[in-house]
Design an enzyme around this catalytic site. Structure first.
Site, PDB file in Angstrom:
ATOM      1  N   TYR A   1     -10.786  10.805   3.742  1.00 44.42           N
ATOM      2  CA  TYR A   1     -10.235   9.602   3.710  1.00 44.42           C
ATOM      3  C   TYR A   1      -9.151   9.092   2.645  1.00 44.42           C
ATOM      4  O   TYR A   1      -8.177   8.555   2.960  1.00 44.42           O
ATOM      5  CB  TYR A   1     -11.552   8.430   3.593  1.00 44.42           C
TER       6      TYR A   1
ATOM      7  N   SER B   1      -5.233   2.340  -1.195  1.00 37.20           N
ATOM      8  CA  SER B   1      -6.734   1.913  -1.759  1.00 37.20           C
ATOM      9  C   SER B   1      -6.689   2.417  -3.179  1.00 37.20           C
ATOM     10  O   SER B   1      -5.997   3.361  -3.660  1.00 37.20           O
ATOM     11  CB  SER B   1      -7.647   2.422  -1.019  1.00 37.20           C
TER      12      SER B   1
ATOM     13  N   LYS C   1      -4.773   8.255   2.565  1.00 38.15           N
ATOM     14  CA  LYS C   1      -4.155   7.169   2.028  1.00 38.15           C
ATOM     15  C   LYS C   1      -2.972   7.836   1.205  1.00 38.15           C
ATOM     16  O   LYS C   1      -1.999   7.394   1.096  1.00 38.15           O
ATOM     17  CB  LYS C   1      -5.094   6.450   1.102  1.00 38.15           C
TER      18      LYS C   1
HETATM   19  P1  NAD Z   1     -11.775  -2.099   9.868  1.00 41.45           P
HETATM   20  O1  NAD Z   1     -12.322  -1.016  10.466  1.00 41.45           O
HETATM   21  O2  NAD Z   1     -12.445  -3.397   9.793  1.00 41.45           O
HETATM   22  O3  NAD Z   1     -10.440  -2.458  10.436  1.00 41.45           O
HETATM   23  C1  NAD Z   1      -9.454  -1.358  10.914  1.00 41.45           C
HETATM   24  C2  NAD Z   1      -9.051  -1.618  12.391  1.00 41.45           C
HETATM   25  O4  NAD Z   1      -8.191  -0.429  12.709  1.00 41.45           O
HETATM   26  C3  NAD Z   1     -10.204  -1.617  13.342  1.00 41.45           C
HETATM   27  O5  NAD Z   1     -10.339  -2.995  13.930  1.00 41.45           O
HETATM   28  C4  NAD Z   1     -10.052  -0.396  14.086  1.00 41.45           C
HETATM   29  O6  NAD Z   1     -10.625  -0.665  15.550  1.00 41.45           O
HETATM   30  C5  NAD Z   1      -8.392  -0.058  14.205  1.00 41.45           C
HETATM   31  N1  NAD Z   1      -8.175   1.199  14.485  1.00 41.45           N
HETATM   32  C6  NAD Z   1      -8.584   2.503  13.876  1.00 41.45           C
HETATM   33  N2  NAD Z   1      -8.092   3.377  14.367  1.00 41.45           N
HETATM   34  C7  NAD Z   1      -7.193   2.988  15.177  1.00 41.45           C
HETATM   35  C8  NAD Z   1      -6.270   3.400  16.110  1.00 41.45           C
HETATM   36  N3  NAD Z   1      -5.916   4.801  16.203  1.00 41.45           N
HETATM   37  N4  NAD Z   1      -5.471   2.605  16.884  1.00 41.45           N
HETATM   38  C9  NAD Z   1      -5.490   1.212  16.703  1.00 41.45           C
HETATM   39  N5  NAD Z   1      -6.393   0.724  15.961  1.00 41.45           N
HETATM   40  C10 NAD Z   1      -7.225   1.494  15.487  1.00 41.45           C
HETATM   41  O7  NAD Z   1     -10.990  -1.999   8.241  1.00 41.45           O
HETATM   42  P2  NAD Z   1     -10.953  -2.801   7.202  1.00 41.45           P
HETATM   43  O8  NAD Z   1     -11.875  -2.799   5.955  1.00 41.45           O
HETATM   44  O9  NAD Z   1     -10.233  -4.100   7.749  1.00 41.45           O
HETATM   45  O10 NAD Z   1      -9.421  -2.119   6.425  1.00 41.45           O
HETATM   46  C11 NAD Z   1      -8.201  -2.256   6.779  1.00 41.45           C
HETATM   47  C12 NAD Z   1      -7.377  -1.030   5.943  1.00 41.45           C
HETATM   48  O11 NAD Z   1      -7.620  -1.305   4.916  1.00 41.45           O
HETATM   49  C13 NAD Z   1      -7.833   0.276   6.378  1.00 41.45           C
HETATM   50  O12 NAD Z   1      -6.625   0.989   6.295  1.00 41.45           O
HETATM   51  C14 NAD Z   1      -8.718   0.831   5.382  1.00 41.45           C
HETATM   52  O13 NAD Z   1      -8.616   1.896   5.023  1.00 41.45           O
HETATM   53  C15 NAD Z   1      -8.013   0.024   4.203  1.00 41.45           C
HETATM   54  N6  NAD Z   1      -8.825  -0.225   3.067  1.00 41.45           N
HETATM   55  C16 NAD Z   1      -9.989  -0.911   3.256  1.00 41.45           C
HETATM   56  C17 NAD Z   1     -10.787  -0.982   2.262  1.00 41.45           C
HETATM   57  C18 NAD Z   1     -12.151  -1.806   2.211  1.00 41.45           C
HETATM   58  O14 NAD Z   1     -12.962  -1.567   1.404  1.00 41.45           O
HETATM   59  N7  NAD Z   1     -12.425  -2.308   3.496  1.00 41.45           N
HETATM   60  C19 NAD Z   1     -10.497  -0.720   0.897  1.00 41.45           C
HETATM   61  C20 NAD Z   1      -9.243  -0.109   0.853  1.00 41.45           C
HETATM   62  C21 NAD Z   1      -8.229  -0.011   1.863  1.00 41.45           C
HETATM   63  C1  WQD Z   2     -19.601  -0.169  -4.893  1.00 45.56           C
HETATM   64  C2  WQD Z   2     -20.650  -0.002  -5.993  1.00 45.56           C
HETATM   65  C3  WQD Z   2     -21.746   2.029  -5.548  1.00 45.56           C
HETATM   66  C4  WQD Z   2     -24.078   0.631  -1.841  1.00 45.56           C
HETATM   67  C5  WQD Z   2     -15.582   2.366  -1.249  1.00 45.56           C
HETATM   68  C6  WQD Z   2     -14.662   3.317  -0.973  1.00 45.56           C
HETATM   69  C7  WQD Z   2     -13.463   3.014  -1.202  1.00 45.56           C
HETATM   70  C8  WQD Z   2     -12.773   1.617  -0.742  1.00 45.56           C
HETATM   71  C9  WQD Z   2     -13.916   0.618  -1.055  1.00 45.56           C
HETATM   72  C10 WQD Z   2     -11.588   1.921   1.167  1.00 45.56           C
HETATM   73  C11 WQD Z   2     -20.872   1.623  -6.365  1.00 45.56           C
HETATM   74  C12 WQD Z   2     -22.778   0.703  -5.466  1.00 45.56           C
HETATM   75  C13 WQD Z   2     -23.325   0.899  -3.027  1.00 45.56           C
HETATM   76  C14 WQD Z   2     -25.553   0.626  -2.205  1.00 45.56           C
HETATM   77  C15 WQD Z   2     -25.223   0.908  -4.571  1.00 45.56           C
HETATM   78  N1  WQD Z   2     -12.478   1.912   0.520  1.00 45.56           N
HETATM   79  N2  WQD Z   2     -23.825   0.882  -4.448  1.00 45.56           N
HETATM   80  N3  WQD Z   2     -25.955   0.694  -3.483  1.00 45.56           N
HETATM   81  O1  WQD Z   2     -17.446   3.160  -3.403  1.00 45.56           O
HETATM   82  O2  WQD Z   2     -16.494   1.389  -4.927  1.00 45.56           O
HETATM   83  O3  WQD Z   2     -15.685   2.311  -2.708  1.00 45.56           O
HETATM   84  O4  WQD Z   2     -14.925   1.001  -0.635  1.00 45.56           O
HETATM   85  O5  WQD Z   2     -10.469   2.244   0.775  1.00 45.56           O
HETATM   86  O6  WQD Z   2     -12.326   4.127  -1.048  1.00 45.56           O
HETATM   87  O7  WQD Z   2     -15.042   4.524  -1.481  1.00 45.56           O
HETATM   88  O8  WQD Z   2     -17.774   0.836  -2.826  1.00 45.56           O
HETATM   89  O9  WQD Z   2     -19.434  -0.774  -1.867  1.00 45.56           O
HETATM   90  O10 WQD Z   2     -19.566   1.666  -1.662  1.00 45.56           O
HETATM   91  O11 WQD Z   2     -19.947   0.611  -3.801  1.00 45.56           O
HETATM   92  O12 WQD Z   2     -25.559   0.996  -5.442  1.00 45.56           O
HETATM   93  O13 WQD Z   2     -26.260   0.767  -1.161  1.00 45.56           O
HETATM   94  O14 WQD Z   2     -22.098  -0.159  -5.437  1.00 45.56           O
HETATM   95  O15 WQD Z   2     -22.909   3.474  -6.061  1.00 45.56           O
HETATM   96  O16 WQD Z   2     -21.090   1.597  -7.810  1.00 45.56           O
HETATM   97  P1  WQD Z   2     -16.972   1.994  -3.589  1.00 45.56           P
HETATM   98  P2  WQD Z   2     -19.346   0.542  -2.342  1.00 45.56           P
END
Ligand code: NAD
Ligand code: WQD
Length: 335
Positions: A148, A124, A152
């Protein structure tokens, strides 16, 4: 290739499964369904014509995981499974460290045992902490501000260390920026439990009339309109980034790291306006105090992924807003 997708019923995982199938790969999914539903497999079948093989298994329970490797032979693993709620991770750090780190170690032990040593990992942009400038390249300094993010960062390190004594391990770390949008079918997308923390899921709830207004967290940042700037990327583009990474993993020596973003920064108000214009729906909002831990600006330099993976994001913000809303109308409305 035959690919094991951990967390494949989740938001990014399910979209990646769709694109892997479309690209001709054979996919096996495991997920403990903590944050996703088994019906997603039916939706994947509706979209692709293929119902992927599924194991309900928890990374923390090796006995649930071992049959997956005993019964299949994989070319690579794409590892999405994990917990991802930043705020919850501050309150429950042990839960996050145990699930994400112990879980991944368990997965890697099985990969090692069964001779599957290629892994693409969901990292991330959070590992860049509060970047000194934008756009961010992969060699920027790393730091985190919550458990979190630290999972990562630690996992990037742990996976990298695997490659040192054993060159058969090939690791690709993909640092995602802010995924939004949904498959154009409207069948799969992001549906967080409870009140959403992230911007686009929150906007969806306002658009559906389930929440009265959006709170914009701060309008006094050093950004063009004072609201936070992020690199929003269509989840299908992100999914295609994994297919591209898979296509190159044999060339990886040790570890390769790529930013997956568009390279464009949009503010919170840009997103509100783009959503309103794309879908002709008004999003009432008011300015609230800054959210603790937020940074002003974060967007990628995605040039390395373009150069080495031949991948670049192709969907624009209008498309992201339209596809997010199609999913909300089709699937989220009655959830
Ligand atoms: P998500 O929660 O939709 O998907 C993650 C899946 O992992 C879920 O279906 C959950 O049930 C499963 N899971 C969690 N713990 C588990 C375990 N112990 N065993 C088996 N399954 C398990 O999340 P997502 O948004 O699809 O994210 C996928 C990956 O990408 C995650 O690792 C997340 O940290 C990373 N990521 C997400 C974002 C974002 O903004 N969505 C951004 C950067 C990185
Ligand atoms: C985006 C912008 C908020 C909600 C998060 C995690 C990051 C990654 C992606 C996994 C910011 C603003 C938000 C609201 C708002 N996940 N906001 N009102 O914080 O960039 O990233 O998700 O790895 O680790 O921190 O994403 O969508 O929460 O916020 O004004 O109700 O929207 O302040 O500027 P963020 P976000």
């Amino acid at each position: 290739m035959k690919i094991l997708v951990s967390g494949g019923t989740g938001y990014i995982g399910s979209h990646t499964v769709v694109e892997l199938i479309r690209a001709g790969h054979e996919v096996v999914i495991f997920d403990n369904l903590y944050n996703s539903k088994e019906i997603t497999l039916d939706y994947i079948k509706n979209i692709t014509g293929v119902y992927p093989k599924f194991y309900k298994a928890d990374m923390l329970i090796p006995e649930e995981m071992e049959p997956i490797f005993k019964e299949n032979s994989f070319d690579a693993v794409i590892h999405f499974a994990g917990l991802k709620a930043v705020g919850e991770s501050v309150k429950l750090p042990l839960k996050y460290y145990e699930n994400n780190i112990t879980g991944t170690i368990n997965l890697c032990k099985l990969m090692d045992k069964y001779g599957c040593k290629k892994i693409i990992f969901s990292s991330s942009a959070t590992v860049y902490g509060s970047p000194e400038s934008c756009p961010i390249t992969e060699d920027f300094p790393l730091s985190t501000t919550n458990p979190y993010g630290t999972t990562k960062l630690f996992l990037e390190r742990i996976l990298s260390d695997l490659t040192v004594p054993d060159p058969e391990w090939k690791v690709i770390l993909l640092r995602y920026f802010n995924p939004i949008g949904a498959d154009e079918s409207g069948l799969i997308g992001e549906s967080p439990n409870g009140i959403p923390n992230n911007l686009m899921p929150y906007i969806m709830q306002v658009a559906l009339g389930k929440l009265p207004e959006l709170g914009v967290f701060g309008d006094d940042y050093d950004t063009p309109d004072g609201t936070g700037v992020r690199d929003y990327i269509h989840v299908t583009d992100l999914a295609l980034g994994h297919v591209a990474a898979l296509g190159r993993i044999d060339k990886t020596e040790g570890v390769d790291i790529y930013n997956l973003g568009t390279g464009i920064g949009y503010s919170v108000l840009d997103i509100v306006k783009a959503f309103e214009k794309a879908n002709n729906i008004e999003i009432p909002y008011s300015i609230k105090p800054r959210r603790p831990g937020d940074i002003a600006m974060c967007y990628a330099n995605p040039a390395k992924a373009k150069e080495e993976l031949g991948w670049e994001a192709k969907f624009d913000l209008e498309r992201m807003c339209k596809d997010s809303w199609r999913f909300a109308e089709t699937t989220l409305k009655n959830a």
